[in-house]
Motif scaffolding. Structure first.
Motif, PDB file in Angstrom:
ATOM      1  N   PRO A 120     -11.188  76.476 -44.402  1.00  0.00           N
ATOM      2  CA  PRO A 120      -9.930  76.301 -45.417  1.00  0.00           C
ATOM      3  C   PRO A 120      -9.767  75.488 -45.857  1.00  0.00           C
ATOM      4  N   LEU A 121      -8.795  74.524 -46.787  1.00  0.00           N
ATOM      5  CA  LEU A 121      -9.053  73.823 -47.713  1.00  0.00           C
ATOM      6  C   LEU A 121      -8.481  72.917 -47.589  1.00  0.00           C
ATOM      7  N   ARG A 122      -8.953  71.156 -47.226  1.00  0.00           N
ATOM      8  CA  ARG A 122      -7.760  70.453 -47.498  1.00  0.00           C
ATOM      9  C   ARG A 122      -7.881  69.538 -48.663  1.00  0.00           C
ATOM     10  N   CYS A 123      -6.150  69.128 -49.487  1.00  0.00           N
ATOM     11  CA  CYS A 123      -6.617  68.720 -50.722  1.00  0.00           C
ATOM     12  C   CYS A 123      -5.402  67.649 -50.559  1.00  0.00           C
ATOM     13  N   THR A 124      -5.785  66.352 -51.832  1.00  0.00           N
ATOM     14  CA  THR A 124      -4.529  65.599 -52.356  1.00  0.00           C
ATOM     15  C   THR A 124      -4.399  64.964 -51.327  1.00  0.00           C
ATOM     16  N   LEU A 125      -5.479  64.247 -50.811  1.00  0.00           N
ATOM     17  CA  LEU A 125      -5.739  63.081 -49.677  1.00  0.00           C
ATOM     18  C   LEU A 125      -3.971  62.845 -49.003  1.00  0.00           C
ATOM     19  N   ALA A 126      -3.899  64.109 -48.920  1.00  0.00           N
ATOM     20  CA  ALA A 126      -2.604  64.227 -47.559  1.00  0.00           C
ATOM     21  C   ALA A 126      -2.670  64.607 -46.240  1.00  0.00           C
ATOM     22  N   GLY A 127      -2.087  64.774 -45.508  1.00  0.00           N
ATOM     23  CA  GLY A 127      -2.380  65.757 -44.000  1.00  0.00           C
ATOM     24  C   GLY A 127      -2.653  64.934 -43.010  1.00  0.00           C
ATOM     25  N   ALA A 128      -2.817  63.714 -43.042  1.00  0.00           N
ATOM     26  CA  ALA A 128      -3.651  62.856 -41.960  1.00  0.00           C
ATOM     27  C   ALA A 128      -4.022  60.661 -42.015  1.00  0.00           C
ATOM     28  N   ARG A 129      -3.810  60.248 -41.292  1.00  0.00           N
ATOM     29  CA  ARG A 129      -3.848  59.453 -41.300  1.00  0.00           C
ATOM     30  C   ARG A 129      -5.696  58.461 -41.376  1.00  0.00           C
ATOM     31  N   THR A 130      -6.021  57.753 -42.301  1.00  0.00           N
ATOM     32  CA  THR A 130      -7.456  57.620 -42.721  1.00  0.00           C
ATOM     33  C   THR A 130      -8.139  56.767 -41.413  1.00  0.00           C
ATOM     34  N   GLY A 131      -7.452  56.135 -40.515  1.00  0.00           N
ATOM     35  CA  GLY A 131      -7.954  54.921 -39.831  1.00  0.00           C
ATOM     36  C   GLY A 131      -6.877  54.502 -37.944  1.00  0.00           C
ATOM     37  N   ARG A 132      -7.234  54.133 -37.931  1.00  0.00           N
ATOM     38  CA  ARG A 132      -6.915  52.838 -36.962  1.00  0.00           C
ATOM     39  C   ARG A 132      -8.066  52.356 -36.082  1.00  0.00           C
ATOM     40  N   PRO A 133      -7.598  51.269 -35.195  1.00  0.00           N
ATOM     41  CA  PRO A 133      -8.870  50.067 -34.884  1.00  0.00           C
ATOM     42  C   PRO A 133      -9.897  50.835 -34.654  1.00  0.00           C
ATOM     43  N   GLY A 134     -10.908  50.774 -34.979  1.00  0.00           N
ATOM     44  CA  GLY A 134     -12.498  50.955 -35.063  1.00  0.00           C
ATOM     45  C   GLY A 134     -12.422  52.444 -34.922  1.00  0.00           C
ATOM     46  N   LEU A 135     -11.969  53.136 -35.861  1.00  0.00           N
ATOM     47  CA  LEU A 135     -11.744  54.558 -35.862  1.00  0.00           C
ATOM     48  C   LEU A 135     -11.691  54.390 -37.501  1.00  0.00           C
ATOM     49  N   LEU A 136     -12.291  55.055 -38.364  1.00  0.00           N
ATOM     50  CA  LEU A 136     -11.860  56.056 -40.195  1.00  0.00           C
ATOM     51  C   LEU A 136     -12.448  56.774 -39.911  1.00  0.00           C
ATOM     52  N   ALA A 137     -11.488  57.537 -40.943  1.00  0.00           N
ATOM     53  CA  ALA A 137     -11.881  58.664 -41.032  1.00  0.00           C
ATOM     54  C   ALA A 137     -12.015  59.090 -42.389  1.00  0.00           C
ATOM     55  N   GLY A 164      -8.351  48.674 -24.757  1.00  0.00           N
ATOM     56  CA  GLY A 164      -7.747  47.715 -25.099  1.00  0.00           C
ATOM     57  C   GLY A 164      -6.696  48.328 -26.729  1.00  0.00           C
ATOM     58  N   GLY A 165      -6.866  49.620 -26.781  1.00  0.00           N
ATOM     59  CA  GLY A 165      -5.730  49.119 -28.317  1.00  0.00           C
ATOM     60  C   GLY A 165      -6.954  50.155 -28.933  1.00  0.00           C
ATOM     61  N   ARG A 166      -8.044  49.819 -29.031  1.00  0.00           N
ATOM     62  CA  ARG A 166      -8.533  49.960 -30.192  1.00  0.00           C
ATOM     63  C   ARG A 166     -10.254  50.826 -29.607  1.00  0.00           C
ATOM     64  N   VAL A 167     -10.601  51.711 -30.652  1.00  0.00           N
ATOM     65  CA  VAL A 167     -11.652  52.580 -30.656  1.00  0.00           C
ATOM     66  C   VAL A 167     -13.198  52.472 -30.605  1.00  0.00           C
ATOM     67  N   ARG A 168     -13.772  52.310 -29.365  1.00  0.00           N
ATOM     68  CA  ARG A 168     -15.015  51.492 -29.185  1.00  0.00           C
ATOM     69  C   ARG A 168     -16.348  52.644 -29.038  1.00  0.00           C
ATOM     70  N   GLY A 169     -16.253  53.891 -29.084  1.00  0.00           N
ATOM     71  CA  GLY A 169     -17.265  54.365 -29.510  1.00  0.00           C
ATOM     72  C   GLY A 169     -16.896  55.959 -29.262  1.00  0.00           C
ATOM     73  N   ALA A 170     -17.787  56.562 -29.061  1.00  0.00           N
ATOM     74  CA  ALA A 170     -17.386  58.329 -28.712  1.00  0.00           C
ATOM     75  C   ALA A 170     -18.380  58.898 -27.540  1.00  0.00           C
ATOM     76  N   ARG A 171     -17.846  60.052 -26.677  1.00  0.00           N
ATOM     77  CA  ARG A 171     -18.213  60.803 -26.501  1.00  0.00           C
ATOM     78  C   ARG A 171     -18.419  62.145 -26.628  1.00  0.00           C
ATOM     79  N   LEU A 172     -20.462  62.236 -26.633  1.00  0.00           N
ATOM     80  CA  LEU A 172     -20.620  63.178 -27.071  1.00  0.00           C
ATOM     81  C   LEU A 172     -21.478  64.171 -26.380  1.00  0.00           C
ATOM     82  N   ARG A 173     -21.614  65.658 -26.666  1.00  0.00           N
ATOM     83  CA  ARG A 173     -22.676  66.312 -25.886  1.00  0.00           C
ATOM     84  C   ARG A 173     -23.933  66.599 -26.639  1.00  0.00           C
ATOM     85  N   GLN A 174     -25.247  66.176 -25.964  1.00  0.00           N
ATOM     86  CA  GLN A 174     -26.217  66.596 -26.908  1.00  0.00           C
ATOM     87  C   GLN A 174     -26.359  68.064 -26.198  1.00  0.00           C
ATOM     88  N   ALA A 175     -27.370  69.090 -27.748  1.00  0.00           N
ATOM     89  CA  ALA A 175     -27.187  70.778 -26.833  1.00  0.00           C
ATOM     90  C   ALA A 175     -28.275  70.813 -25.992  1.00  0.00           C
TER      91      ALA A 175
END
Length: 425
Positions: free
Chosen positions: A288-305, A148-159
């Motif tokens: 690599p280094l990622r600087c200046t709070l730039a280059g990515a969106r910070t989130g969308r419904p159900g998801l933050l980075a 429904g346009g929202r993140v509801r969880g994640a698919r994970l693979r355990q070792a």
């Protein structure tokens, strides 16, 4: 690293390597247990949130970093209640030694420390566990669950598992660092190229024990557009490395970091002495280094980075631990505020996302100023000028100390007005 002191509480250390099955659901899933992810998980778990924290590696594990803790990291660690535990194992440092291309140098006072990330990150993830977060490692993030346009969880693979596990969560927080696959898969990456790259190693040299007591940062034409460093880790072990920052419009101007590293050991006598009489404790590794709070969106419904995934590392200095911790705390605070406003059936997505962006916005002016100060890495003669004046001016040294303590403006060091002040301070 062989010189690491023993970690306290061995029972808790053993629990940092659980092999229990992944749960079916939780309130918040945090992917990545570095400083940003562990800070976020700790803050949420303490507030009574059901948090699952996963990482693709077991702990302790290595991480390419300068290992330096400047005052913003101290402040964030104090908020988390883990500063004393960190400082019990860190090497305290009283000054950063800034070395200019022509050999001039000045010591800048600050509340500083060095602790290898292998130890620091283990302390932080154990602290999250002690606060109530459920840690599962090694677990690989495979993708998001959406409905429904929202993140509801994640698919994970355990070792060791043959199948992918679906974990349902009210929110997912990506704290996956500078590598972009997870952010790309989540649709949050806006710039694949990093802001820069760094290369470092740990080297033991008993002849230097007790002699190299400052955190050395060295500018030289041979190192442009970056710098070299030597940070004491305690005893006779040192973190030595180089970093290079790219132009915003040309990520292809990356220096050959191995050539930079070799140049550093030629142009800076202490680096030469360290390597000539030293032995490798950890291999030379890049990241690599990622600087200046730039280059990515910070989130969308159900998801933050959060953390370096959204560029939480400073230009100019390359310092990232403190702001990773801060952004992780900001993500947790935004989630808690949204939790208070919404419900499991109707989460306050818009409010949470807007709140998180508003909190991050308070950091952006300082990141912009560090980006301006980054000219020193590209034009090392500026370091000659700044350090020449600082050697003659207590006021200038105080301003540089204020930069470390985030009480003064780093951008003014090389603005036109700042250049004029170099001759009047």
């Amino acid at each position: 690293m062989p010189h690491d002191p023993p970690l306290p509480d061995p029972d808790l250390a053993r629990r940092a390597l659980p092999r229990a099955p992944l749960p079916a659901d939780c309130e918040v899933l945090v992917v990545g247990a570095g400083p940003a992810g562990s800070a976020c998980a700790t803050w949420l778990a303490r507030a009574g949130v059901d948090v699952v924290l996963v990482d693709q590696h077991d702990f302790p594990r290595d991480k390419v970093c300068g290992d330096g803790l400047i005052p913003d990291a101290h402040a964030a660690l104090a908020r988390l209640g883990v500063l004393d535990a960190v400082m019990a194992q860190a090497q305290p440092i009283g000054h950063v030694r800034c070395v200019a291309p022509r050999g001039g140098q000045v010591d800048v006072a600050g509340r500083l420390a060095v602790l290898p990330r292998r130890i620091l990150d283990h302390l932080l993830v154990r602290h999250a566990q002690a606060g109530g977060a459920r840690l599962h490692t090694p677990v690989k993030f495979e993708g998001l669950i959406e409905d429904g346009g929202r993140v509801r969880g994640a698919r994970l693979r355990q070792a060791g598992a043959d199948t992918i596990h679906e974990l349902r969560a009210g929110w997912v927080v990506l704290a996956t660092g500078a590598a972009m696959p997870a952010m790309l898969g989540a649709g949050l990456c806006e710039r694949r190229a990093p802001s820069g790259v760094a290369l470092r190693a740990h080297v033991r040299n008993p002849a230097l024990a007790g002699r190299q007591t400052t955190m050395d940062v060295v500018w030289h034409r041979a190192l442009s557009p970056g710098y070299g460093w030597i940070f004491p880790c305690g005893g006779d072990v040192y973190n030595i490395g180089v970093g290079s920052f790219f132009k915003r419009d040309a990520s292809t101007d990356a220096a050959n970091l191995r050539d930079m590293f070799d140049a550093f050991t030629r142009v800076h006598a202490p680096a030469q002495a360290l390597m000539q009489g030293g032995e490798w404790v950890s291999e030379l590794k890049g990241a690599p280094l990622r600087c200046t709070l730039a280059g990515a969106r910070t989130g969308r419904p159900g998801l933050l980075a959060t953390g370096e995934a959204i560029g939480s590392t400073y230009d100019f200095t390359g310092e990232g631990i403190g702001k990773a911790l801060e952004t992780g705390l900001m993500a947790a605070e935004a989630l808690l505020a949204g939790r208070a406003q919404g419900s499991a059936a109707a989460p306050a997505d818009a409010q949470t996302l807007a709140d998180y962006d508003a909190r991050l916005a308070t950091l952006k002016p300082r990141f912009s100023l560090y980006a301006r100060a980054n000219h020193i890495n590209r034009y090392p003669w500026l370091a000659d000028l700044v350090i020449w004046r600082a050697r003659r001016s207590p006021g200038m040294r105080q301003r540089m100390s204020g930069l470390l303590n985030e009480t003064s403006n780093p951008g003014t060091l090389i603005s036109l007005r700042g250049m004029l002040k170099l001759f009047t301070v």
